[in-house]
Design a protein around this motif. Sequence first.
Motif, short mmCIF file in Angstrom:
data_model
loop_
_atom_site.label_atom_id
_atom_site.label_comp_id
_atom_site.label_asym_id
_atom_site.label_seq_id
_atom_site.Cartn_x
_atom_site.Cartn_y
_atom_site.Cartn_z
N CYS A 291 0.84 -1.10 -0.09
CA CYS A 291 -0.13 -0.04 0.03
C CYS A 291 0.97 1.14 0.04
O CYS A 291 0.75 2.19 -0.95
N ALA A 292 1.93 1.12 0.77
CA ALA A 292 2.71 2.40 0.84
C ALA A 292 3.46 2.43 -0.39
O ALA A 292 4.01 3.79 -0.77
N PHE A 293 3.97 1.40 -0.75
CA PHE A 293 4.64 1.45 -2.19
C PHE A 293 3.90 2.22 -3.16
O PHE A 293 4.70 2.61 -4.11
N GLU A 294 2.57 1.92 -3.34
CA GLU A 294 1.74 2.37 -4.20
C GLU A 294 1.76 3.86 -4.34
O GLU A 294 1.65 4.53 -5.56
N LEU A 295 2.21 4.57 -2.92
CA LEU A 295 2.06 6.03 -2.90
C LEU A 295 3.44 6.66 -3.30
O LEU A 295 3.73 7.82 -2.79
N ARG A 296 4.58 5.76 -3.85
CA ARG A 296 5.68 6.42 -4.16
C ARG A 296 5.55 7.71 -5.11
O ARG A 296 4.45 7.53 -6.01
N PRO A 297 6.19 8.68 -5.15
CA PRO A 297 7.60 8.78 -4.54
C PRO A 297 7.32 9.30 -3.33
O PRO A 297 6.54 10.27 -2.99
N TRP A 298 7.99 8.87 -2.09
CA TRP A 298 7.96 9.45 -0.85
C TRP A 298 9.45 10.48 -0.88
O TRP A 298 10.56 9.98 -0.82
N ARG A 299 8.99 11.84 -1.01
CA ARG A 299 10.17 12.85 -1.01
C ARG A 299 10.66 13.01 0.47
O ARG A 299 11.74 13.17 0.81
N LYS A 300 9.48 13.27 1.35
CA LYS A 300 9.87 13.77 2.60
C LYS A 300 9.70 12.45 3.79
O LYS A 300 8.81 11.58 3.61
N GLY A 301 10.37 12.38 4.61
CA GLY A 301 10.68 11.30 5.66
C GLY A 301 11.97 11.29 6.30
O GLY A 301 12.73 12.34 6.31
N PRO A 302 12.45 10.12 6.76
CA PRO A 302 11.84 8.80 6.64
C PRO A 302 10.70 8.72 7.98
O PRO A 302 10.46 9.37 8.81
N PHE A 303 9.94 7.63 7.54
CA PHE A 303 9.07 7.36 8.75
C PHE A 303 9.07 5.62 8.83
O PHE A 303 9.24 4.76 8.18
#
Length: 253
Positions: free
Chosen positions: A15-27
Motif C-alpha cells: 500500500c505504501a509502495f503504491e504511494l511513491r515517490p516518498w520525498r519527505k521522511g523517513p517514517f
Amino acid sequence: SMFDMPKDYDALKACAFELRPWRKGPFQLGELMIDSEWQCQIKWDRLVSSIDMVDKTILDIGCGNGYYLYRCLEKKARFALGLDPHLLYYYQFFLIQAFMPKLSLALLPLGWEDTRGLRSIFDYVICLGVLYHEKDPHALLKRLYHLIRDQGEVILETLILADDGENVLVPKDRYACMKNVFHIPTLSVLKQWVAMADFSSFEVVDIALTTVNEQRSTQWSSDHSLINFLDPNDLSKTIEGYPAPVRAMVKIS
C-alpha cells in the motif's frame, strides 16, 4: 478512515509502495521503514535549533506529506497546520496518520494562494523549498507576512546563489533537472525581497550545500536524485552547468 488499513506487513508495504515517490521522511510505521529521498531530520536539526515551539501555533506551507508537522508536535507545539496542493502527499499523510495517536495537527490539500481566508494568527510560518518554484516570489513573501501574528516569525528556506553580488539566476529551462525553478537570488537580493514584503528583521539561520547524503535515491522515491542532477565530472555544478544547490534558511519577521 479514508481507507481501510491493511492488517499485515506485506499488505501495508504494498500500500505504501503504491504511494511513491516518498520525498519527505523517513517514517517508521510499526515494522515498516519508509526511507524517503530526503533525510528530513538533517534539515529539521538546522531549523529547530533556532526556535522554541512550546505552545506555539505553526503553519507549514508546502508541507508535503506532513513530516515536519509531527516534528513540531514532538517539540510541544500547540497546533500545526500543513498545506500542500499535491494529492499524492495528502494520501501519504493519511497513511501515516493511521499509525499516529490523535495529535493536534491537520493537513489540507491547498496551496499558499488559498490562504486568503486564514487570519494572522500563526507564531511561526514554515516555508521550505517553495520560493524558487514561484513565478512571483514577491507575492508569496507578502502572503507569508500577512499570515504571522504581531510577534510571529517566518522560517524561510530557499535556493540561493552563494556569492556576494546582487545577482539572480534565472535558469533557462531546468535547474538540477527541476522544472519550474524561476529565481535563485544571492543572499543580499533575498534580503531586499524580504524588506519589500514589509518584513523588518532578517536573520540567517543556516546556509548549506545540499549533499548526496541528505538527498538521494531510494526504493521508496525514484531512480534519480541529486547525484544524477549534478555534473558527474564536477559536483560543484548542476548537470546544466549552473552552481550546485545551496540552500539558505532565514528567520524573518
